[in-house]
Design an enzyme around this catalytic site. Structure first.
Site, PDB file in Angstrom:
ATOM      1  N   PRO A  14     -25.607  12.523 -16.114  1.00 29.03           N
ATOM      2  CA  PRO A  14     -26.571  11.730 -15.346  1.00 29.03           C
ATOM      3  C   PRO A  14     -25.999  11.009 -14.128  1.00 29.03           C
ATOM      4  O   PRO A  14     -26.760  10.549 -13.290  1.00 29.03           O
ATOM      5  CB  PRO A  14     -27.087  10.717 -16.364  1.00 29.03           C
ATOM      6  CG  PRO A  14     -26.033  10.626 -17.408  1.00 29.03           C
ATOM      7  CD  PRO A  14     -25.380  11.976 -17.457  1.00 29.03           C
ATOM      8  N   ASP A  37     -24.255  19.393  -5.632  1.00 28.08           N
ATOM      9  CA  ASP A  37     -25.430  18.687  -5.105  1.00 28.08           C
ATOM     10  C   ASP A  37     -25.065  17.274  -4.671  1.00 28.08           C
ATOM     11  O   ASP A  37     -24.002  16.771  -4.990  1.00 28.08           O
ATOM     12  CB  ASP A  37     -26.507  18.594  -6.191  1.00 28.08           C
ATOM     13  CG  ASP A  37     -27.125  19.940  -6.497  1.00 28.08           C
ATOM     14  OD1 ASP A  37     -27.061  20.828  -5.644  1.00 28.08           O
ATOM     15  OD2 ASP A  37     -27.665  20.085  -7.608  1.00 28.08           O
ATOM     16  N   LYS A  59     -28.694  19.102  -2.311  1.00 30.99           N
ATOM     17  CA  LYS A  59     -30.122  19.092  -2.593  1.00 30.99           C
ATOM     18  C   LYS A  59     -30.611  17.723  -3.034  1.00 30.99           C
ATOM     19  O   LYS A  59     -29.983  17.052  -3.820  1.00 30.99           O
ATOM     20  CB  LYS A  59     -30.433  20.083  -3.709  1.00 30.99           C
ATOM     21  CG  LYS A  59     -30.452  21.471  -3.224  1.00 30.99           C
ATOM     22  CD  LYS A  59     -30.940  22.492  -4.220  1.00 30.99           C
ATOM     23  CE  LYS A  59     -31.266  21.973  -5.588  1.00 30.99           C
ATOM     24  NZ  LYS A  59     -31.778  23.059  -6.440  1.00 30.99           N
ATOM     25  N   GLY A  90     -26.528  18.074 -11.218  1.00 30.39           N
ATOM     26  CA  GLY A  90     -26.785  16.796 -11.892  1.00 30.39           C
ATOM     27  C   GLY A  90     -27.445  17.009 -13.252  1.00 30.39           C
ATOM     28  O   GLY A  90     -28.240  17.932 -13.438  1.00 30.39           O
ATOM     29  N   GLY A  91     -27.102  16.165 -14.218  1.00 36.36           N
ATOM     30  CA  GLY A  91     -27.742  16.221 -15.534  1.00 36.36           C
ATOM     31  C   GLY A  91     -27.411  17.502 -16.265  1.00 36.36           C
ATOM     32  O   GLY A  91     -26.249  17.910 -16.334  1.00 36.36           O
ATOM     33  N   MET A 172     -38.567  12.990 -10.638  1.00 34.64           N
ATOM     34  CA  MET A 172     -39.050  13.317  -9.296  1.00 34.64           C
ATOM     35  C   MET A 172     -40.483  12.824  -9.082  1.00 34.64           C
ATOM     36  O   MET A 172     -41.294  13.495  -8.454  1.00 34.64           O
ATOM     37  CB  MET A 172     -38.981  14.839  -9.066  1.00 34.64           C
ATOM     38  CG  MET A 172     -37.559  15.354  -9.077  1.00 34.64           C
ATOM     39  SD  MET A 172     -37.438  17.146  -8.911  1.00 34.64           S
ATOM     40  CE  MET A 172     -37.736  17.664 -10.592  1.00 34.64           C
TER      41      MET A 172
HETATM   42  N1  SAH Z   1     -31.036  18.425 -14.038  1.00 29.25           N
HETATM   43  C1  SAH Z   1     -31.271  16.997 -13.869  1.00 29.25           C
HETATM   44  C2  SAH Z   1     -32.602  16.721 -13.211  1.00 29.25           C
HETATM   45  C3  SAH Z   1     -32.749  17.329 -11.838  1.00 29.25           C
HETATM   46  S1  SAH Z   1     -34.210  16.846 -11.023  1.00 29.25           S
HETATM   47  C4  SAH Z   1     -31.125  16.295 -15.199  1.00 29.25           C
HETATM   48  O1  SAH Z   1     -31.063  16.961 -16.249  1.00 29.25           O
HETATM   49  O2  SAH Z   1     -31.030  15.071 -15.209  1.00 29.25           O
HETATM   50  C5  SAH Z   1     -33.678  15.415 -10.125  1.00 29.25           C
HETATM   51  C6  SAH Z   1     -34.383  14.185 -10.654  1.00 29.25           C
HETATM   52  O3  SAH Z   1     -33.769  13.752 -11.852  1.00 29.25           O
HETATM   53  C7  SAH Z   1     -34.324  12.989  -9.743  1.00 29.25           C
HETATM   54  O4  SAH Z   1     -35.321  13.027  -8.761  1.00 29.25           O
HETATM   55  C8  SAH Z   1     -34.566  11.863 -10.716  1.00 29.25           C
HETATM   56  O5  SAH Z   1     -35.931  11.751 -11.065  1.00 29.25           O
HETATM   57  C9  SAH Z   1     -33.820  12.354 -11.936  1.00 29.25           C
HETATM   58  N2  SAH Z   1     -32.445  11.847 -11.994  1.00 29.25           N
HETATM   59  C10 SAH Z   1     -31.322  12.571 -12.010  1.00 29.25           C
HETATM   60  N3  SAH Z   1     -30.232  11.772 -12.139  1.00 29.25           N
HETATM   61  C11 SAH Z   1     -30.709  10.513 -12.210  1.00 29.25           C
HETATM   62  C12 SAH Z   1     -30.105   9.234 -12.367  1.00 29.25           C
HETATM   63  N4  SAH Z   1     -28.797   9.086 -12.483  1.00 29.25           N
HETATM   64  N5  SAH Z   1     -30.916   8.156 -12.415  1.00 29.25           N
HETATM   65  C13 SAH Z   1     -32.238   8.276 -12.326  1.00 29.25           C
HETATM   66  N6  SAH Z   1     -32.866   9.440 -12.179  1.00 29.25           N
HETATM   67  C14 SAH Z   1     -32.120  10.557 -12.129  1.00 29.25           C
END
Ligand code: SAH
Length: 261
Positions: A14, A37, A59, A90-91, A172
């Protein structure tokens, strides 16, 4: 002909660099090319070996400086040059963010690839803000929904989604926050349902606005919170009062070599 390299689709977690998986960090430390990203921590980028080709595809939800088709092409071409490529996302790579499309492009081009899951912000990000996504007394399930559909598609039917039981986690969704809350209420969710926005979950600059469905947009505006953020709606938000915690910073440089793993 050069033997093809391989692509690892790696979830960065995250935000906090130390929340990557052991396998993900191992991949970064061995990459020939790193395609990343905007939200990926600089601490993770600095784990790449000397000479690693660093490619920023930057992105963000509404702004894709490098179009997705081109990102797919970069991955395929780097691998075709024989490089071992880490695509750092991310994530978790398969929770939104179009990781599935990148994997499809690799499969189509017959490039070997592996997916290294990550902690999704939708679950782990909430945990960092003191909000358990489920709890026996408050939510027996959860739904992770995007506020941003493919251009040209109809928008989400929030009045229908309002009927879902359990915690709603919206990614998002910040540009439409007020309208999402209004439509959920119109669809039958109680205006007093606990609701929160978590900005930069797990980062040093994490901030949380906690309110109810009817007051959330106003509270978020008052605190000046913007994307990237999670919107969370449901009774579990109440727990934050008791479960919020502060975290110590762990530097990855203190994590020993993982070559043996
Ligand atoms: N694959 C990612 C999500 C990608 S979409 C995951 O699993 O977390 C990108 C969106 O994820 C952002 O617009 C936001 O809504 C959320 N996001 C990702 N990282 C975040 C963070 N550290 N804090 C808050 N929202 C986050």
């Amino acid at each position: 002909m050069i033997n093809s390299g391989k692509v690892w689709l790696v979830g960065a977690g995250p935000g906090d660099a130390a929340l990557i998986t052991v396998r993900g960090l191992h991949c970064i430390r061995q990459a020939d090319a790193l395609v990343y990203d905007r939200l990926v921590s600089p601490d993770l980028l600095s784990e790449a070996p000397d000479g690693c080709k660093m490619i920023n595809v930057g992105k963000t939800p509404n702004y894709h400086p490098v179009p997705q088709r081109q990102i797919n092409q970069i991955l395929v071409e780097c691998a075709q040059q024989g490089l071992n490529v880490v695509r750092l996302k991310g994530g978790d790579p398969y929770v939104f963010g179009r990781g599935g499309e990148e994997a499809e492009a690799l499969a189509l081009a017959k490039i070997p690839f592996e997916v290294v899951p990550g902690i999704s912000s939708s679950i782990g990000g909430l945990a960092c803000a003191g909000i358990p996504v489920t709890h026996r007394d408050y939510a027996s399930g959860f739904h992770v929904i995007t506020g941003h559909l493919r251009q040209g598609n109809e928008s989400q039917d929030w009045t229908l989604l309002a009927k879902l039981e359990g915690t709603l986690v919206i990614l998002m969704g910040m540009t439409q926050l007020a309208s999402i809350c209004e439509q959920l209420i119109a669809g039958g969710k109680a205006p007093t349902t606990p609701a929160a926005v978590v900005m930069y979950a797990s980062h040093q600059q994490q901030q949380v606005a906690s309110a109810t469905l009817i007051t959330l947009a106003q509270q978020v505006a008052a605190q000046g919170l913007t994307a990237p953020a999670l919107i969370v709606i449901g009774d579990v938000v109440r727990l934050r009062e008791r479960l919020a915690f502060s975290r110590d910073r762990l530097l990855l440089t203190s994590v020993p070599s993982l070559m043996a793993l």
